[in-house]
Design a protein around this motif. Structure first.
Motif, PDB file in Angstrom:
ATOM      1  N   ARG A  72       0.835  -1.201   0.000  1.00 48.11           N
ATOM      2  CA  ARG A  72       0.000   0.000   0.000  1.00 48.11           C
ATOM      3  C   ARG A  72       0.872   1.253   0.000  1.00 48.11           C
ATOM      4  NH1 ARG A  72      -4.326   2.490  -1.731  1.00 48.11           N
ATOM      5  NH2 ARG A  72      -2.571   3.723  -2.453  1.00 48.11           N
ATOM      6  N   ALA A  73       1.952   1.236   0.749  1.00 46.65           N
ATOM      7  CA  ALA A  73       2.879   2.367   0.776  1.00 46.65           C
ATOM      8  C   ALA A  73       3.540   2.554  -0.580  1.00 46.65           C
ATOM      9  CB  ALA A  73       3.933   2.150   1.861  1.00 46.65           C
ATOM     10  N   ARG A  74       3.887   1.452  -1.230  1.00 41.73           N
ATOM     11  CA  ARG A  74       4.512   1.544  -2.548  1.00 41.73           C
ATOM     12  C   ARG A  74       3.540   2.107  -3.582  1.00 41.73           C
ATOM     13  NH1 ARG A  74       8.400  -3.220  -4.078  1.00 41.73           N
ATOM     14  NH2 ARG A  74       9.473  -2.163  -2.369  1.00 41.73           N
ATOM     15  N   LEU A  75       2.265   1.772  -3.474  1.00 37.65           N
ATOM     16  CA  LEU A  75       1.252   2.361  -4.354  1.00 37.65           C
ATOM     17  C   LEU A  75       1.173   3.874  -4.143  1.00 37.65           C
ATOM     18  CD1 LEU A  75      -1.599  -0.298  -4.071  1.00 37.65           C
ATOM     19  CD2 LEU A  75      -0.411   0.341  -6.177  1.00 37.65           C
ATOM     20  N   ASP A  76       1.251   4.308  -2.888  1.00 42.27           N
ATOM     21  CA  ASP A  76       1.256   5.740  -2.603  1.00 42.27           C
ATOM     22  C   ASP A  76       2.427   6.424  -3.292  1.00 42.27           C
ATOM     23  OD1 ASP A  76      -0.983   5.508  -1.005  1.00 42.27           O
ATOM     24  OD2 ASP A  76       0.143   5.432   0.873  1.00 42.27           O
ATOM     25  N   LEU A  77       3.602   5.831  -3.167  1.00 44.55           N
ATOM     26  CA  LEU A  77       4.797   6.424  -3.762  1.00 44.55           C
ATOM     27  C   LEU A  77       4.743   6.411  -5.287  1.00 44.55           C
ATOM     28  CD1 LEU A  77       7.484   4.814  -1.426  1.00 44.55           C
ATOM     29  CD2 LEU A  77       6.873   7.244  -1.521  1.00 44.55           C
ATOM     30  N   ALA A  78       4.048   5.424  -5.851  1.00 47.06           N
ATOM     31  CA  ALA A  78       3.999   5.284  -7.307  1.00 47.06           C
ATOM     32  C   ALA A  78       2.914   6.133  -7.957  1.00 47.06           C
ATOM     33  CB  ALA A  78       3.796   3.820  -7.680  1.00 47.06           C
ATOM     34  N   GLY A  79       2.088   6.808  -7.131  1.00 45.89           N
ATOM     35  CA  GLY A  79       1.110   7.725  -7.706  1.00 45.89           C
ATOM     36  C   GLY A  79      -0.340   7.326  -7.560  1.00 45.89           C
ATOM     37  N   PRO A 125      -2.255   7.352  -4.486  1.00 48.36           N
ATOM     38  CA  PRO A 125      -2.551   7.549  -3.066  1.00 48.36           C
ATOM     39  C   PRO A 125      -4.041   7.571  -2.738  1.00 48.36           C
ATOM     40  CG  PRO A 125      -1.924   9.627  -4.062  1.00 48.36           C
ATOM     41  CD  PRO A 125      -1.708   8.572  -5.108  1.00 48.36           C
ATOM     42  N   ASP A 126      -4.866   8.071  -3.653  1.00 53.17           N
ATOM     43  CA  ASP A 126      -6.283   8.279  -3.334  1.00 53.17           C
ATOM     44  C   ASP A 126      -7.218   7.439  -4.197  1.00 53.17           C
ATOM     45  OD1 ASP A 126      -5.635  10.311  -1.443  1.00 53.17           O
ATOM     46  OD2 ASP A 126      -5.300  11.681  -3.107  1.00 53.17           O
ATOM     47  N   ASP A 177      -8.791   3.819  -5.303  1.00 51.33           N
ATOM     48  CA  ASP A 177      -9.007   2.434  -4.892  1.00 51.33           C
ATOM     49  C   ASP A 177      -8.891   1.552  -6.132  1.00 51.33           C
ATOM     50  OD1 ASP A 177      -9.746  -0.006  -3.933  1.00 51.33           O
ATOM     51  OD2 ASP A 177     -11.760   0.597  -3.284  1.00 51.33           O
ATOM     52  N   ILE A 178      -7.755   0.909  -6.305  1.00 53.22           N
ATOM     53  CA  ILE A 178      -7.550   0.104  -7.520  1.00 53.22           C
ATOM     54  C   ILE A 178      -8.407  -1.154  -7.515  1.00 53.22           C
ATOM     55  CG2 ILE A 178      -5.202   0.979  -7.836  1.00 53.22           C
ATOM     56  CD1 ILE A 178      -4.207  -1.742  -6.798  1.00 53.22           C
ATOM     57  N   PHE A 179      -9.030  -1.465  -6.383  1.00 53.33           N
ATOM     58  CA  PHE A 179      -9.901  -2.630  -6.309  1.00 53.33           C
ATOM     59  C   PHE A 179     -11.362  -2.286  -6.646  1.00 53.33           C
ATOM     60  CE2 PHE A 179      -6.415  -3.432  -3.318  1.00 53.33           C
ATOM     61  CZ  PHE A 179      -5.935  -4.624  -3.797  1.00 53.33           C
ATOM     62  N   ALA A 180     -11.655  -0.994  -6.775  1.00 47.84           N
ATOM     63  CA  ALA A 180     -13.028  -0.586  -7.069  1.00 47.84           C
ATOM     64  C   ALA A 180     -13.417  -0.964  -8.501  1.00 47.84           C
ATOM     65  CB  ALA A 180     -13.176   0.922  -6.871  1.00 47.84           C
ATOM     66  N   HIS A 181     -14.726  -1.174  -8.704  1.00 52.41           N
ATOM     67  CA  HIS A 181     -15.236  -1.541 -10.026  1.00 52.41           C
ATOM     68  C   HIS A 181     -15.110  -0.388 -11.003  1.00 52.41           C
ATOM     69  CE1 HIS A 181     -18.449  -2.042 -13.105  1.00 52.41           C
ATOM     70  NE2 HIS A 181     -18.041  -3.298 -13.085  1.00 52.41           N
ATOM     71  N   ALA A 182     -15.419   0.817 -10.547  1.00 49.17           N
ATOM     72  CA  ALA A 182     -15.400   1.984 -11.456  1.00 49.17           C
ATOM     73  C   ALA A 182     -14.268   2.917 -11.086  1.00 49.17           C
ATOM     74  CB  ALA A 182     -16.733   2.717 -11.347  1.00 49.17           C
TER      75      ALA A 182
END
Length: 204
Positions: free
Chosen positions: A187-194, A196-197, A199-204
């Motif tokens: 999750r921290a790496r996702l924040d650093l990669a751009g 942060p806000d 939800d990559i698990f969301a449908h839309a």
């Protein structure tokens, strides 16, 4: 409470045992803009060790070894931010980790107050002052009040963890909590990669 201030790294020979409470102070809350200023640590024994960094100087082999050690559990409150800061500035992936904020959200579902001050007050009866929270952590000289505030953020995390563990087990959510903790470095790496806000698990 005893505060030990170290410049640039932990001295060798400090034994934190199998778990260490960790927090950081930064110049601000932007991962891409603001720098790491302090890292605070405690074995839960009433002592706090504070490592102070000069801008751009993060050569701290003893601290890095501790943060990345698989044999020492790192206890945070809102680990997501600290773990991201450590990866960005220190170049280490911090694990294994435990986050008292996540544990609080999974166990204390009767409230929406999961800040360290609120959790400490309810579970331990300890009042933590937040008056120095927004002070200048990059200043040339840190005041005694700043150092006391920084130390207070780690001194009670072991005791808070113990209470939250009881609640998580009682509600059958301890396994779910461990899965969340294991995901935190990603999750921290996702924040650093751009992301942060988003939800990559969301449908839309």
């Amino acid at each position: 409470m005893t505060i030990h201030l170290h410049q640039g790294d932990l001295p060798s020979g400090i034994d934190f045992g199998t778990s260490v409470a960790v927090d950081s102070e930064t110049l601000g809350l932007s991962l891409g803009r603001d720098r790491l200023c302090l890292v605070q640590l405690s074995a839960g024994d009433g002592d706090a060790h504070i490592v102070r960094f000069e801008r751009g100087n993060y050569d701290a082999p003893n601290l890095k070894a501790l943060l990345s050690s698989q044999n020492v559990l790192k206890i945070f409150h809102f680990a997501r931010f600290d773990v991201a800061m450590f990866e960005r500035h220190l170049g280490v992936v911090t694990r294994p980790v435990y986050c008292t904020k996540i544990a609080s959200r999974l166990s204390r579902t009767y409230t929406d107050r999961h800040g360290l001050k609120d959790v400490s007050r309810e579970l331990l009866g300890i009042e933590i002052s937040k008056t120095q929270q927004s002070s200048d952590w990059g200043a040339d000289v840190l005041s005694p009040e700043q150092l006391a505030y920084a130390a207070s953020d780690v001194l009670h995390l072991h005791a808070i963890k113990a209470r939250l563990d009881q609640m998580l087990e009682r509600e059958g959510r301890d396994e779910l909590a461990r899965a969340c903790f294991d995901f935190l470095p990603t999750r921290a790496r996702l924040d650093l990669a751009g992301w942060p806000d988003i939800d990559i698990f969301a449908h839309a």
